[in-house]
Design an enzyme around this catalytic site. Sequence first.
Site, PDB file in Angstrom:
ATOM      1  N   LYS A   1       0.682  -1.009   0.091  1.00 11.72           N
ATOM      2  CA  LYS A   1       0.255   0.470  -0.028  1.00 11.72           C
ATOM      3  C   LYS A   1       0.911   0.580   0.065  1.00 11.72           C
ATOM      4  O   LYS A   1       0.307   2.183  -0.675  1.00 11.72           O
ATOM      5  CB  LYS A   1      -0.647   0.061   1.233  1.00 11.72           C
ATOM      6  CG  LYS A   1      -1.859  -0.802   0.913  1.00 11.72           C
ATOM      7  CD  LYS A   1      -2.688  -1.025   2.521  1.00 11.72           C
ATOM      8  CE  LYS A   1      -3.791  -2.876   1.935  1.00 11.72           C
ATOM      9  NZ  LYS A   1      -4.220  -3.030   3.962  1.00 11.72           N
TER      10      LYS A   1
ATOM     11  N   GLN B   1      -4.096  -1.145  10.304  1.00 14.46           N
ATOM     12  CA  GLN B   1      -4.074  -2.326   8.867  1.00 14.46           C
ATOM     13  C   GLN B   1      -4.731  -3.282  10.140  1.00 14.46           C
ATOM     14  O   GLN B   1      -4.310  -3.489  11.599  1.00 14.46           O
ATOM     15  CB  GLN B   1      -2.800  -2.526   8.737  1.00 14.46           C
ATOM     16  CG  GLN B   1      -2.223  -3.971   7.880  1.00 14.46           C
ATOM     17  CD  GLN B   1      -2.567  -3.867   6.269  1.00 14.46           C
ATOM     18  OE1 GLN B   1      -2.619  -3.050   5.893  1.00 14.46           O
ATOM     19  NE2 GLN B   1      -3.119  -5.466   6.650  1.00 14.46           N
TER      20      GLN B   1
ATOM     21  N   ASP C   1     -10.290   3.179   3.997  1.00 12.62           N
ATOM     22  CA  ASP C   1     -10.679   1.664   4.002  1.00 12.62           C
ATOM     23  C   ASP C   1     -12.051   1.339   3.360  1.00 12.62           C
ATOM     24  O   ASP C   1     -12.284   0.260   3.227  1.00 12.62           O
ATOM     25  CB  ASP C   1     -10.435   1.446   4.874  1.00 12.62           C
ATOM     26  CG  ASP C   1      -9.557   0.013   4.635  1.00 12.62           C
ATOM     27  OD1 ASP C   1      -9.094  -0.502   4.064  1.00 12.62           O
ATOM     28  OD2 ASP C   1      -8.717  -1.264   5.840  1.00 12.62           O
TER      29      ASP C   1
END
Lengths: 289, 289
Positions: free
Chosen positions: A57, A101, A124
């Site tokens: 990412k 994460q 996200d």
Amino acid sequence: MTAQTARIMDGTVSARRVRSEVATAVATMTQDGHPAPGLATVLIGDDPASEVYVRNKRRACSAAGMRDLHRHLPGDIGQDEVAAVLDELAANPDVSGILLQLPVPAHLDAEALLARIPAAKDVDGLTPASAGALAQGRPGLRPCTPAGVIRLLQDHQVALAGTEVTVVGRSVLVGRPMVQLLTEQDATVTLCHSRTRDLDQVCRRAEVLVVAAGVPGLIGPDAVRPGATVVDVGIHRTEHGLRGDVDYDRVAGVAGRITPVPGGVGPMTIAMLLANTLRAARIQAGLLP
Amino acid sequence: MTAQTARIMDGTVSARRVRSEVATAVATMTQDGHPAPGLATVLIGDDPASEVYVRNKRRACSAAGMRDLHRHLPGDIGQDEVAAVLDELAANPDVSGILLQLPVPAHLDAEALLARIPAAKDVDGLTPASAGALAQGRPGLRPCTPAGVIRLLQDHQVALAGTEVTVVGRSVLVGRPMVQLLTEQDATVTLCHSRTRDLDQVCRRAEVLVVAAGVPGLIGPDAVRPGATVVDVGIHRTEHGLRGDVDYDRVAGVAGRITPVPGGVGPMTIAMLLANTLRAARIQAGLLP
């Protein structure tokens, strides 16, 4: 193994296109005097798989001209300390998007941590506020994987309005938001899961079949209407290499279009993360409503 | 008019049962020394229909032994003043639940007002936070009308696990949360709407058909599988009296079970509002997790 009739929907091509669009838009923003969007990835502990995901990412973020504002926190950090880091990132104007994460170490409450990320920076698309916005059809940042599926279908001119779509799998990360995004696109959507009685039959009526069940090879040719578009969100490490939820070799002889595993939906997820970060930054800069 | 074969699912009977359960639980709470649950209905302006709805809710609340903490605000009140009232109710420990009667006058921002109601007191289940909790399968207060449909089906022993259910109408108030509640009950759910291509055919495969389209008489006998359970959420004032989204006279000759209009889903909505207020009060009192 039947002859392959299905056209391949290559996610690496679509993802490259999205990433290049994002890079162009970032360049325009900075030329116009706005700061480059900044993505704060937050990794807690040293899980090797999570480290790989976060590294990919961060690389994609830098490659698109965005600022990589990574934070690596020790695995034994306390809930309050993580919360303080998230609050600081939420208040920091350099940070366009925050990605926590998952999974976080077991002693931490992931739900409470996610809830601290403001909807405007939730790239996200997984916080309760973002889920509420999606469920109620209000603007917001959408979860990356289902948004990537929509983009992949659009890039391949797969019509969704009025189309019969079946989604297999009711996860919070993919299946449920997938239903909502497809409904927003005017598809007629059926959601299947482990309790569905005749899965093959329900799948067979779909013109577009999206499989996110987390069960290797669950979907065989009997579950696919000839000519249908099949999107495989699953990815599993098997003794024969990476495999999806779809029995690719046999389904490719029935479907009209199919995503490969790997190289299908996977690359779209990171691409949509960049698109979300750009979008968040543009809204924060007043360039989008 | 065909002969009626369908058994009637009488919402007034189910609603009476729910209200009596709530009244019993309220009596137990107060006997154990807890304050009675309090419902704060907030009505802005003098819309006659809204006044009737609110009056019915207040009466039901009092009849169940709860405290009626109604607030009537003038129609020309400002956004900040309504927000201040909602904040005061949110902080007031006497208030178990807050219901902002919709629609609010056009000069007010209903969405911003709803967002001020804390999830723990959102007995209408319509705030973004409650919608997010439902979408992500977390505990929370659920919207009254779809929750009432589930209760009505349960009271009539209609099996939902593994059952094919079609929902017609994708409104934020009914259709969308209905899909989520049915999915939680392990049904295989299809969501139809104005863009669905062959509505009759998609409805005909349903063992349970829930209609919340807002179109009088939309569903005729060709859309109903013989023996299916038909739930009509629609209600319309017509020259022939109150009618639903289902052509009752003709569908009752095909369906196995059917809700009448009026007297079907309608009474369940207020009953579930009371159940939500009780639930909120019990959680606030530490009697439920």
